[in-house]
Write an enzyme that holds these catalytic residues in place. Structure first.
Site, mmCIF file in Angstrom:
data_model
loop_
_atom_site.group_PDB
_atom_site.id
_atom_site.type_symbol
_atom_site.label_atom_id
_atom_site.label_comp_id
_atom_site.label_asym_id
_atom_site.label_seq_id
_atom_site.Cartn_x
_atom_site.Cartn_y
_atom_site.Cartn_z
ATOM 1 N N ARG A 46 -31.291 24.747 -7.968
ATOM 2 C CA ARG A 46 -32.827 24.731 -7.627
ATOM 3 C C ARG A 46 -33.704 26.018 -7.965
ATOM 4 O O ARG A 46 -34.880 25.854 -8.427
ATOM 5 C CB ARG A 46 -32.907 24.584 -5.737
ATOM 6 C CG ARG A 46 -34.337 24.765 -5.506
ATOM 7 C CD ARG A 46 -34.519 24.298 -3.817
ATOM 8 N NE ARG A 46 -33.499 24.200 -2.932
ATOM 9 C CZ ARG A 46 -33.000 25.726 -2.509
ATOM 10 N NH1 ARG A 46 -33.805 26.658 -2.968
ATOM 11 N NH2 ARG A 46 -32.130 25.621 -1.751
ATOM 12 N N ASP A 170 -55.772 19.809 -14.309
ATOM 13 C CA ASP A 170 -54.744 18.686 -14.599
ATOM 14 C C ASP A 170 -54.974 18.300 -15.871
ATOM 15 O O ASP A 170 -56.114 17.560 -16.275
ATOM 16 C CB ASP A 170 -55.059 17.505 -13.562
ATOM 17 C CG ASP A 170 -54.073 16.568 -13.818
ATOM 18 O OD1 ASP A 170 -53.365 16.509 -14.905
ATOM 19 O OD2 ASP A 170 -53.773 15.865 -12.782
HETATM 20 C C1 LIG Z 1 -49.887 10.357 -12.839
HETATM 21 C C2 LIG Z 1 -50.831 11.221 -12.708
HETATM 22 C C3 LIG Z 1 -50.457 12.379 -11.411
HETATM 23 C C4 LIG Z 1 -49.305 12.259 -10.737
HETATM 24 O O1 LIG Z 1 -48.043 12.556 -11.355
HETATM 25 P P1 LIG Z 1 -46.684 11.825 -10.747
HETATM 26 O O2 LIG Z 1 -45.811 12.446 -11.970
HETATM 27 O O3 LIG Z 1 -46.847 10.512 -10.935
HETATM 28 O O4 LIG Z 1 -46.482 12.609 -9.517
HETATM 29 C C5 LIG Z 1 -51.369 13.747 -11.592
HETATM 30 N N1 LIG Z 1 -52.294 13.757 -12.401
HETATM 31 C C6 LIG Z 1 -52.691 12.851 -13.465
HETATM 32 C C7 LIG Z 1 -54.004 12.901 -14.006
HETATM 33 C C8 LIG Z 1 -51.918 11.430 -13.354
HETATM 34 O O5 LIG Z 1 -52.218 10.626 -14.358
#
Ligand SMILES: *Cc1c(COP(=O)(O)O)cnc(C)c1O
Length: 380
Positions: A46, A170
């Site tokens: 972990r 993101d």
């Molecule tokens: C899919 C997605 C997430 C979440 O990710 P997971 O791997 O499904 O938990 C976050 N941000 C964006 C832009 C995504 O497309």
């Protein structure tokens, strides 16, 4: 080294023990100590695992950050990030976000006394006004999911940091092959590695890449304390995906362009969202900020939900499924699938209508994808 070379080689030396060009998958939860706390650098998987360490170093290198941290999902990465923003914190977030991100903000974090305000960050004046109040975290996607709005990362980062907030982007949709937010001033990058970085729809994973040492220590501590870590096998698969990211993103972009051109101006289409089209409101910004426009195209069909159902029935190559970013083309109906947790009024107010379809254009032959969409539109 240039980017595509770095994807394959940077911070990925051959295995020192055997010369293997790929890292071994270290399926070991724990590591021998010769005396209490005297060890090889690994203690418990972990806290750290050698296969994960190779992936984390490679992610940091390609995003231009100091430290990479791998997680068991994109939302695992986000939940861990949010552990760093306790009661009393204020988050200023973009107004078009992945549905699961919105759900975690609204239905979970808010009840712990975190304030969250959503701002259309294409309007920098509005962002500036929102940042006049105390802000701890500025959180955004660009291009956004599912409306493909493009935000000016350099200016958003400057405003966020001016207000004393941590700026987190993101980067799932663009990937570092097309845009590197840390180079433009962001503090952290978040990924759902489930999508383009993994690239083959075979794992769930996430990542944070952190620019500065101080934050890197804090979030690495949280990664271990919270424990949402990926398996060594999944780390290996993401690393393998990373190696082909450059060629895949080029191919995804060619597919998306072919599809967007079929959709644009079609009589059954109300609106196409693709940053690569000259008609996109932030096309000029996308051209400056990105090295390509990505593989996602959203389309608002003129006939609403009924048209969507006919369109989905008519598609043969695009598979109806959640997720995106894999080699195979997928289609999603955000209103009832990925963004179903967002209330209808809120969704519609900012453009996620019942007629909206999101296409993740894969790396099949672009002409086949264009034909598939053309044929499906005929049946609408
Ligand atoms: C899919 C997605 C997430 C979440 O990710 P997971 O791997 O499904 O938990 C976050 N941000 C964006 C832009 C995504 O497309």
């Amino acid at each position: 080294m240039r980017f595509n070379t770095r994807l394959i080689h940077e911070r990925q030396p051959a295995d020192p023990a055997t010369g293997a060009v790929n890292p071994p998958i270290y399926l070991s939860s724990t590591f021998r100590q010769s005396a209490p706390n005297v060890h090889s650098g690994y203690v418990y998987s972990r806290s750290g695992n050698p296969t994960r360490a190779v992936l984390e170093a490679a992610l940091a290198a390609v995003e231009g950050g100091r430290t990479g941290l791998a997680f068991s999902s994109g939302l695992g990465a986000l939940a861990t990030l949010l552990e760093g923003f306790p009661s009393g914190a204020r988050i200023v977030a973009g107004d078009d976000l992945y549905g699961g991100t919105w759900r975690l903000f609204e239905h979970h974090r808010r009840q712990f006394g975190v304030r969250i305000d959503y701002v259309d960050m294409t309007d920098l004046g509005r962002l500036r006004a929102s940042l006049a109040s105390k802000a701890d975290l500025v959180y955004l996607e660009s291009p956004t999911n599912p409306l493909l709005k493009v935000l000016d990362l350099r200016r958003v980062a400057r405003l966020g940091k001016g207000a004393g907030a941590l700026v987190v982007v993101d980067n799932t949709f663009a990937t570092p092959a097309l845009q590197r937010p840390i180079e433009l001033g962001a503090d952290l990058v978040l990924h759902s590695t489930t999508k383009y970085l993994g690239g083959h729809s075979d794992i769930i994973g996430g990542a944070l890449v952190v620019r500065e040492e101080k934050e890197a220590e804090r979030f690495a501590w949280l990664q271990n304390a919270v424990g949402a870590v990926p398996s060594p096998f999944d780390c290996f698969l993401v690393l393998r995906g990373l190696h082909t990211l450059g060629v895949r993103m080029r191919a995804h972009g060619e597919s998306a362009r072919a599809v967007a051109e079929v959709l644009e101006g079609h009589p059954k289409v109300k609106k196409v969202h693709y940053p690569g089209l000259a008609s996109h409101p932030q096309h000029a910004l996308a051209r400056r900020q990105m090295e390509g426009y990505g593989g996602i195209v959203s389309v608002d069909l003129a006939g609403g939900r009924r048209a969507v159902l006919r369109f989905l029935k008519g598609l043969e190559i695009f598979t109806l499924a959640e997720s995106l970013g894999g080699v195979e083309s997928l289609v999603d109906h955000p209103a009832t699938m990925t963004h179903a947790s967002v209330p209808k009024a809120e969704r519609e107010a900012h453009g996620v209508t019942d007629g909206l379809v999101r296409l993740s254009c894969g790396i099949e032959d672009p002409s086949d994808l264009a034909d598939d969409v053309r044929t499906a539109l005929r049946g609408v």
